[in-house]
Design a protein around this motif. Structure first.
Motif, PDB file in Angstrom:
ATOM      1  N   LEU A   1      37.263  48.791  36.707  1.00 28.99           N
ATOM      2  CA  LEU A   1      36.656  49.967  36.085  1.00 28.99           C
ATOM      3  C   LEU A   1      36.627  49.876  34.562  1.00 28.99           C
ATOM      4  O   LEU A   1      35.737  50.445  33.921  1.00 28.99           O
ATOM      5  CB  LEU A   1      37.407  51.228  36.517  1.00 28.99           C
ATOM      6  CG  LEU A   1      37.261  51.609  37.990  1.00 28.99           C
ATOM      7  CD1 LEU A   1      38.198  52.750  38.348  1.00 28.99           C
ATOM      8  CD2 LEU A   1      35.825  51.988  38.306  1.00 28.99           C
TER       9      LEU A   1
ATOM     10  N   LYS B   1      35.636  47.643  32.818  1.00 30.98           N
ATOM     11  CA  LYS B   1      34.431  46.952  32.356  1.00 30.98           C
ATOM     12  C   LYS B   1      33.251  47.916  32.193  1.00 30.98           C
ATOM     13  O   LYS B   1      32.199  47.522  31.696  1.00 30.98           O
ATOM     14  CB  LYS B   1      34.058  45.850  33.349  1.00 30.98           C
ATOM     15  CG  LYS B   1      35.134  44.777  33.503  1.00 30.98           C
ATOM     16  CD  LYS B   1      34.737  43.768  34.559  1.00 30.98           C
ATOM     17  CE  LYS B   1      35.831  42.718  34.745  1.00 30.98           C
ATOM     18  NZ  LYS B   1      35.471  41.734  35.800  1.00 30.98           N
ATOM     19  N   TYR B   2      33.445  49.173  32.623  1.00 33.58           N
ATOM     20  CA  TYR B   2      32.359  50.141  32.599  1.00 33.58           C
ATOM     21  C   TYR B   2      32.671  51.276  31.632  1.00 33.58           C
ATOM     22  O   TYR B   2      33.812  51.460  31.198  1.00 33.58           O
ATOM     23  CB  TYR B   2      32.124  50.699  34.003  1.00 33.58           C
ATOM     24  CG  TYR B   2      31.691  49.645  34.989  1.00 33.58           C
ATOM     25  CD1 TYR B   2      30.351  49.310  35.134  1.00 33.58           C
ATOM     26  CD2 TYR B   2      32.628  48.953  35.760  1.00 33.58           C
ATOM     27  CE1 TYR B   2      29.948  48.325  36.032  1.00 33.58           C
ATOM     28  CE2 TYR B   2      32.244  47.969  36.651  1.00 33.58           C
ATOM     29  CZ  TYR B   2      30.899  47.660  36.780  1.00 33.58           C
ATOM     30  OH  TYR B   2      30.518  46.681  37.656  1.00 33.58           O
ATOM     31  N   ASP B   3      31.663  52.042  31.296  1.00 30.04           N
ATOM     32  CA  ASP B   3      31.834  53.162  30.380  1.00 30.04           C
ATOM     33  C   ASP B   3      32.857  54.159  30.918  1.00 30.04           C
ATOM     34  O   ASP B   3      33.004  54.334  32.133  1.00 30.04           O
ATOM     35  CB  ASP B   3      30.506  53.882  30.158  1.00 30.04           C
ATOM     36  CG  ASP B   3      29.525  53.065  29.321  1.00 30.04           C
ATOM     37  OD1 ASP B   3      29.988  52.164  28.597  1.00 30.04           O
ATOM     38  OD2 ASP B   3      28.314  53.323  29.411  1.00 30.04           O
TER      39      ASP B   3
ATOM     40  N   HIS C   1      32.354  56.662  33.807  1.00 31.82           N
ATOM     41  CA  HIS C   1      32.393  56.232  35.194  1.00 31.82           C
ATOM     42  C   HIS C   1      33.811  56.225  35.763  1.00 31.82           C
ATOM     43  O   HIS C   1      34.010  56.578  36.930  1.00 31.82           O
ATOM     44  CB  HIS C   1      31.780  54.838  35.335  1.00 31.82           C
ATOM     45  CG  HIS C   1      30.335  54.773  34.958  1.00 31.82           C
ATOM     46  ND1 HIS C   1      29.389  55.598  35.502  1.00 31.82           N
ATOM     47  CD2 HIS C   1      29.668  53.976  34.071  1.00 31.82           C
ATOM     48  CE1 HIS C   1      28.199  55.320  34.990  1.00 31.82           C
ATOM     49  NE2 HIS C   1      28.348  54.338  34.109  1.00 31.82           N
ATOM     50  N   TRP C   2      34.793  55.799  34.956  1.00 35.06           N
ATOM     51  CA  TRP C   2      36.141  55.679  35.500  1.00 35.06           C
ATOM     52  C   TRP C   2      37.029  56.888  35.243  1.00 35.06           C
ATOM     53  O   TRP C   2      37.961  57.168  36.018  1.00 35.06           O
ATOM     54  CB  TRP C   2      36.831  54.422  34.979  1.00 35.06           C
ATOM     55  CG  TRP C   2      37.012  54.300  33.490  1.00 35.06           C
ATOM     56  CD1 TRP C   2      36.264  53.549  32.635  1.00 35.06           C
ATOM     57  CD2 TRP C   2      38.013  54.925  32.675  1.00 35.06           C
ATOM     58  NE1 TRP C   2      36.723  53.661  31.351  1.00 35.06           N
ATOM     59  CE2 TRP C   2      37.807  54.504  31.344  1.00 35.06           C
ATOM     60  CE3 TRP C   2      39.073  55.790  32.939  1.00 35.06           C
ATOM     61  CZ2 TRP C   2      38.602  54.925  30.286  1.00 35.06           C
ATOM     62  CZ3 TRP C   2      39.877  56.223  31.889  1.00 35.06           C
ATOM     63  CH2 TRP C   2      39.639  55.788  30.578  1.00 35.06           C
TER      64      TRP C   2
ATOM     65  N   VAL D   1      35.651  49.455  43.668  1.00 38.68           N
ATOM     66  CA  VAL D   1      35.983  50.538  42.740  1.00 38.68           C
ATOM     67  C   VAL D   1      37.354  51.121  43.060  1.00 38.68           C
ATOM     68  O   VAL D   1      38.102  51.514  42.167  1.00 38.68           O
ATOM     69  CB  VAL D   1      34.891  51.626  42.779  1.00 38.68           C
ATOM     70  CG1 VAL D   1      35.306  52.857  41.997  1.00 38.68           C
ATOM     71  CG2 VAL D   1      33.583  51.063  42.224  1.00 38.68           C
TER      72      VAL D   1
ATOM     73  N   TRP E   1      25.978  51.610  37.941  1.00 36.75           N
ATOM     74  CA  TRP E   1      26.700  51.669  36.676  1.00 36.75           C
ATOM     75  C   TRP E   1      26.320  50.498  35.784  1.00 36.75           C
ATOM     76  O   TRP E   1      26.147  49.370  36.255  1.00 36.75           O
ATOM     77  CB  TRP E   1      28.207  51.620  36.911  1.00 36.75           C
ATOM     78  CG  TRP E   1      28.746  52.759  37.710  1.00 36.75           C
ATOM     79  CD1 TRP E   1      28.069  53.843  38.197  1.00 36.75           C
ATOM     80  CD2 TRP E   1      30.102  52.915  38.137  1.00 36.75           C
ATOM     81  NE1 TRP E   1      28.909  54.659  38.891  1.00 36.75           N
ATOM     82  CE2 TRP E   1      30.162  54.124  38.867  1.00 36.75           C
ATOM     83  CE3 TRP E   1      31.258  52.164  37.953  1.00 36.75           C
ATOM     84  CZ2 TRP E   1      31.351  54.594  39.427  1.00 36.75           C
ATOM     85  CZ3 TRP E   1      32.433  52.618  38.502  1.00 36.75           C
ATOM     86  CH2 TRP E   1      32.483  53.829  39.230  1.00 36.75           C
ATOM     87  N   LYS E   2      26.244  50.773  34.507  1.00 35.77           N
ATOM     88  CA  LYS E   2      26.029  49.708  33.532  1.00 35.77           C
ATOM     89  C   LYS E   2      27.369  49.339  32.898  1.00 35.77           C
ATOM     90  O   LYS E   2      28.193  50.189  32.613  1.00 35.77           O
ATOM     91  CB  LYS E   2      25.051  50.161  32.451  1.00 35.77           C
ATOM     92  CG  LYS E   2      23.630  50.363  32.972  1.00 35.77           C
ATOM     93  CD  LYS E   2      22.665  50.683  31.849  1.00 35.77           C
ATOM     94  CE  LYS E   2      21.253  50.826  32.398  1.00 35.77           C
ATOM     95  NZ  LYS E   2      20.267  51.129  31.312  1.00 35.77           N
ATOM     96  N   ARG E   3      27.537  48.032  32.682  1.00 36.55           N
ATOM     97  CA  ARG E   3      28.794  47.561  32.083  1.00 36.55           C
ATOM     98  C   ARG E   3      28.883  47.973  30.617  1.00 36.55           C
ATOM     99  O   ARG E   3      27.885  48.132  29.929  1.00 36.55           O
ATOM    100  CB  ARG E   3      28.906  46.030  32.204  1.00 36.55           C
ATOM    101  CG  ARG E   3      29.123  45.579  33.655  1.00 36.55           C
ATOM    102  CD  ARG E   3      29.213  44.065  33.738  1.00 36.55           C
ATOM    103  NE  ARG E   3      29.413  43.643  35.116  1.00 36.55           N
ATOM    104  CZ  ARG E   3      30.603  43.420  35.671  1.00 36.55           C
ATOM    105  NH1 ARG E   3      31.692  43.592  34.947  1.00 36.55           N
ATOM    106  NH2 ARG E   3      30.694  43.020  36.919  1.00 36.55           N
ATOM    107  N   ARG E   4      30.116  48.179  30.208  1.00 38.03           N
ATOM    108  CA  ARG E   4      30.381  48.586  28.826  1.00 38.03           C
ATOM    109  C   ARG E   4      30.044  47.443  27.865  1.00 38.03           C
ATOM    110  O   ARG E   4      30.398  46.292  28.104  1.00 38.03           O
ATOM    111  CB  ARG E   4      31.855  48.970  28.696  1.00 38.03           C
ATOM    112  CG  ARG E   4      32.283  49.403  27.316  1.00 38.03           C
ATOM    113  CD  ARG E   4      33.658  50.056  27.389  1.00 38.03           C
ATOM    114  NE  ARG E   4      34.614  49.235  28.107  1.00 38.03           N
ATOM    115  CZ  ARG E   4      35.326  48.261  27.546  1.00 38.03           C
ATOM    116  NH1 ARG E   4      35.165  47.966  26.264  1.00 38.03           N
ATOM    117  NH2 ARG E   4      36.194  47.563  28.261  1.00 38.03           N
ATOM    118  N   HIS E   5      29.346  47.774  26.774  1.00 41.29           N
ATOM    119  CA  HIS E   5      29.004  46.772  25.782  1.00 41.29           C
ATOM    120  C   HIS E   5      30.159  46.585  24.807  1.00 41.29           C
ATOM    121  O   HIS E   5      30.818  47.537  24.395  1.00 41.29           O
ATOM    122  CB  HIS E   5      27.748  47.183  24.999  1.00 41.29           C
ATOM    123  CG  HIS E   5      26.511  47.226  25.844  1.00 41.29           C
ATOM    124  ND1 HIS E   5      25.939  46.103  26.375  1.00 41.29           N
ATOM    125  CD2 HIS E   5      25.763  48.278  26.263  1.00 41.29           C
ATOM    126  CE1 HIS E   5      24.880  46.449  27.069  1.00 41.29           C
ATOM    127  NE2 HIS E   5      24.736  47.773  27.027  1.00 41.29           N
TER     128      HIS E   5
END
Length: 216
Positions: free
Chosen positions: A107, A109-111, A114-115, A180, A210-214
Motif C-alpha cells: 500500500l 506504493k500508492y497515494d 488509497h491506504w 491489498v 489505483w495509480k502508484r505514488r510518484h
C-alpha cells in the motif's frame, strides 16, 4: 434501440415477472451487506425477492434491519469456510474492514487516499459460519450470491460449495488483482474455483484502479 441490459432490468421490474415468480420468490444472499441493497435488486418488488444479508458489524446490521423492507433479513454474523470465531481488522473507514490485515508494504506504493482508510483501528472477533449451513438450517436455496467482503470472498465461496453445485445460478463477487490485504486470495484463485464448479465468466467491471505514488 433499447440496450439488452435495460431490457433485462425492465423484465426484473415488470408485473409479468412478478406474477411468474411470486409463488417462489428469487432468493438473494448478500454477503457484506453494509449500505443496503444496490441495483438491480433494490428496484425489485418485495413479492419477487427474498434477501438474506450478512453483516458482522452489529450496529450496521441493526440499522439495516430497522430500515429494510419486509422481504429482507440481515444477520449479525460473517460468512466463512467453516464455523468459529474469526478476527476482523476494523478499518478507519468501516467499509474497508477485512479479515486480513492491510498489506502496508504494498500500500505504501500508492497515494495516501488509497491506504489511509484501511488503517486498522482495532481487531475484534466475530462469529462466522458457512452459507451452506445457514441455508440448510433455514431450509432455503440461494438463487444468486453477491459477495463484497474486502478480501475474504474465496473463503466464503469455499463454505458455499454445496449451494454452488446445486442451486446458485449466478454470483457477483468482488476480487482483487493485488494483495491489498495480506494473505488474501486473488482474482485468479476465485476464477479457478468457479471454473472448476462449472461457472463461466459473464461480465467484469473495474471497481477501483489505483495509480502508484510518484516519487519527488
Amino acid at each position: 434501440m433499447t440496450s439488452p441490459k435495460l431490457n433485462r432490468r425492465r423484465l426484473l421490474y415488470s408485473q409479468t415477472f412478478c406474477d411468474a415468480i411470486k409463488p417462489n420468490p428469487f432468493v438473494l444472499v448478500d454477503a457484506g451487506a453494509r449500505g443496503g441493497l444496490e441495483e438491480p435488486w433494490s428496484g425489485m418488488s418485495e413479492q419477487t425477492l427474498a434477501v438474506i444479508g450478512f453483516e458482522p458489524d452489529r450496529e450496521e446490521c441493526d440499522r439495516l434491519n430497522r430500515s429494510c423492507a419486509s422481504n429482507c433479513k440481515y444477520l449479525p454474523i460473517g460468512l466463512w469456510s467453516g464455523d468459529g470465531m474469526v478476527n476482523i481488522h476494523c478499518a478507519a473507514t468501516s467499509s474497508c474492514s477485512s479479515v486480513y490485515p492491510p498489506h502496508f508494504e504494498l500500500l505504501a506504493k500508492y497515494d495516501e487516499k488509497h491506504w489511509k482508510p484501511r488503517v486498522t483501528r482495532q481487531v475484534v472477533q466475530v462469529p462466522c459460519t458457512t452459507l451452506d449451513k445457514v441455508l440448510h438450517e433455514a431450509n432455503l436455496e440461494c438463487d444468486f450470491l453477491k459477495i463484497d467482503t474486502q478480501g475474504s470472498e474465496y473463503e466464503i465461496l469455499q463454505g458455499a460449495q454445496a449451494s454452488l453445485k446445486t442451486s446458485i445460478a449466478g454470483v457477483l463477487v468482488e476480487t482483487w488483482t493485488a494483495e491489498v490485504h495480506r494473505g488474501q486470495h486473488l482474482t485468479g484463485d476465485v476464477l479457478t474455483m468457479m471454473a472448476d464448479l462449472g461457472f463461466a465468466l459473464f461480465d467484469i467491471n473495474v471497481a477501483a484502479a489505483w495509480k502508484r505514488r510518484h516519487a519527488g
